[in-house]
Design a protein around this motif. Structure first.
Motif, short mmCIF file in Angstrom:
data_model
loop_
_atom_site.label_atom_id
_atom_site.label_comp_id
_atom_site.label_asym_id
_atom_site.label_seq_id
_atom_site.Cartn_x
_atom_site.Cartn_y
_atom_site.Cartn_z
N SER A 58 -5.94 11.21 -3.04
CA SER A 58 -7.17 11.72 -3.65
C SER A 58 -8.36 11.52 -2.72
O SER A 58 -9.22 12.40 -2.59
N ALA A 59 -8.43 10.35 -2.07
CA ALA A 59 -9.50 10.10 -1.10
C ALA A 59 -9.40 11.09 0.06
O ALA A 59 -10.43 11.60 0.55
N GLY A 60 -8.18 11.37 0.50
CA GLY A 60 -7.99 12.33 1.59
C GLY A 60 -8.48 13.72 1.23
O GLY A 60 -9.03 14.43 2.08
N CYS A 61 -8.31 14.12 -0.04
CA CYS A 61 -8.82 15.43 -0.48
C CYS A 61 -10.33 15.49 -0.36
O CYS A 61 -10.89 16.53 0.05
N CYS A 62 -11.00 14.39 -0.73
CA CYS A 62 -12.47 14.35 -0.63
C CYS A 62 -12.92 14.52 0.81
O CYS A 62 -13.82 15.31 1.13
N ILE A 63 -12.27 13.78 1.71
CA ILE A 63 -12.63 13.84 3.13
C ILE A 63 -12.34 15.21 3.71
O ILE A 63 -13.15 15.80 4.43
N ASN A 64 -11.17 15.75 3.38
CA ASN A 64 -10.76 17.04 3.91
C ASN A 64 -11.71 18.16 3.46
O ASN A 64 -12.09 19.02 4.26
N ASP A 65 -12.09 18.14 2.19
CA ASP A 65 -12.94 19.21 1.68
C ASP A 65 -14.35 19.16 2.26
O ASP A 65 -14.99 20.20 2.46
N VAL A 66 -14.83 17.96 2.55
CA VAL A 66 -16.14 17.84 3.21
C VAL A 66 -16.05 18.38 4.64
O VAL A 66 -16.90 19.15 5.09
N ALA A 67 -15.00 17.98 5.36
CA ALA A 67 -14.86 18.40 6.75
C ALA A 67 -14.64 19.90 6.88
O ALA A 67 -15.10 20.53 7.84
N ASP A 68 -13.95 20.49 5.90
CA ASP A 68 -13.57 21.91 6.00
C ASP A 68 -14.48 22.84 5.20
O ASP A 68 -14.18 24.03 5.09
N ARG A 69 -15.58 22.35 4.68
CA ARG A 69 -16.37 23.16 3.76
C ARG A 69 -16.88 24.46 4.38
O ARG A 69 -16.96 25.48 3.70
N ASP A 70 -17.20 24.44 5.67
CA ASP A 70 -17.70 25.66 6.30
C ASP A 70 -16.59 26.65 6.61
O ASP A 70 -16.83 27.86 6.70
N PHE A 71 -15.36 26.14 6.75
CA PHE A 71 -14.21 27.02 6.98
C PHE A 71 -13.67 27.55 5.65
O PHE A 71 -13.28 28.72 5.56
N ASP A 72 -13.64 26.69 4.64
CA ASP A 72 -13.02 27.07 3.37
C ASP A 72 -13.70 28.24 2.68
O ASP A 72 -13.05 28.99 1.95
N ARG A 73 -14.98 28.42 2.93
CA ARG A 73 -15.67 29.52 2.25
C ARG A 73 -15.21 30.89 2.76
O ARG A 73 -15.48 31.91 2.11
N HIS A 74 -14.50 30.91 3.90
CA HIS A 74 -14.00 32.17 4.44
C HIS A 74 -12.55 32.44 4.06
O HIS A 74 -11.98 33.45 4.47
N VAL A 75 -11.95 31.51 3.30
CA VAL A 75 -10.56 31.66 2.88
C VAL A 75 -10.54 31.84 1.38
O VAL A 75 -11.07 31.02 0.63
N LYS A 76 -9.95 32.93 0.93
CA LYS A 76 -9.99 33.28 -0.50
C LYS A 76 -9.45 32.15 -1.37
O LYS A 76 -10.02 31.84 -2.42
N ARG A 77 -8.35 31.50 -0.94
CA ARG A 77 -7.70 30.48 -1.75
C ARG A 77 -8.56 29.24 -1.92
O ARG A 77 -8.41 28.49 -2.91
#
Length: 297
Positions: A58-77
């Motif tokens: 769960s902690a890893g999900c928090c870290i990953n989503d912060v690090a990838d937030r600028d990339f994730d907005r370009h991926v539909k999923r």
């Protein structure tokens, strides 16, 4: 926002409604714990490793989503993830991740110093993984190491309270390292399937993944990675005399790997995602074979 709505966002951040992620971590960790303990590890260690696995994932999900937030907005999923959409701030996500990691560390403190050493190693790799996707051609291998730290931790924990930090590596036997290598292969297999789902989007935004690196050999790489996991865990299990129950679990895992090949061979998003999502059953049958093997000895 009402407290119920805020709680729902935090639960979404840690993927609480998608337990497959922490199950992928849990089964090999518990399998190693049973092997390290020669059977039933006791309620204390079982509780520590189950709760610690859930907390760190769960902690890893928090870290990953912060690090990838600028990339994730370009991926539909991933575009509607709480941090990416702005529903949860970076500060809030990191704060939650820190609390979860501290709780997991508190559990490690109830074991021994060698386990604590591995806890720090695991945290360092967890922090590094999201950024590996920018620079490493096979970031799934980095994830594989992060998802395998529970294996050496299990061998250290099984030694009791008196294992010093200086024995963090020597306490892991040769076959423990084989388990880790095999598990790395399994992580590479299922996370490559996951990467195949987003390959087109990742190419557009410049993300590095194993699906892109393997190219047209992606399906073959997945199957060889499954084979590495199955062969090494079967070898270790037979070495410890677990016999027919383990081999039944290994056979069930091999059958699932073959089914996954049928799902991913055409490289459809739906097939690849289904294969990834159901991988925890592959790990479960191997773990079940270990448990039953010890129970019948």
């Amino acid at each position: 926002m009402k407290s119920g709505g805020r709680l729902a966002l935090y639960l979404d951040l840690i993927r609480w409604n998608r337990p497959a992620g922490w199950l992928l971590l849990l089964w090999p960790t518990l399998g190693a714990l049973w092997l390290a303990s020669g059977g039933w590890p006791g309620w204390h260690l079982l509780a520590v490793f189950v709760a610690g696995t859930v907390l760190m994932r769960s902690a890893g999900c928090c870290i990953n989503d912060v690090a990838d937030r600028d990339f994730d907005r370009h991926v539909k999923r991933t575009a509607q993830r709480p941090v990416t959409s702005g529903a949860i701030s970076v500060k809030q996500a990191l704060g939650l991740g820190a609390v979860l990691a501290l709780l997991a560390f508190g559990l490690a403190l109830t074991t021994n110093a060698a386990v604590i050493v591995w806890a720090f190693v695991g945290l360092a790799i967890t922090l590094a993984y999201p950024f590996a996707k920018r620079f490493v051609s096979l970031p799934q291998a980095v994830l594989g190491v992060a998802f395998s730290i529970g294996i050496p931790m299990a061998f250290c924990a099984a030694g009791g309270e008196g294992v010093p930090a200086s024995e963090a590596f020597s306490r892991v036997p040769g076959y423990g390292w084989l388990l880790l290598l095999g598990n790395l292969g399994w992580v590479l297999a299922y996370d490559t399937e996951y990467a195949m789902v987003d390959r087109d989007d990742d190419l557009k935004i410049g993300m590095k993944t194993s699906a892109i690196t393997f190219g047209r050999f992606d399906v073959a790489a997945v199957m060889w990675s499954y084979a590495l996991f199955i062969v090494l865990w079967a070898f270790v299990g037979m070495r410890t005399g677990l016999g027919a129950p383990l081999m039944a679990g290994i056979a069930a895992a091999a059958a699932q790997a073959f089914w996954h090949w049928r799902l991913i061979r055409r490289r459809t998003r739906e097939g690849c995602f289904q294969a990834f999502r159901l991988n925890h059953w592959l790990g479960f049958v191997v773990f079940a074979g270990i448990v039953v093997g010890y129970a019948l000895r």
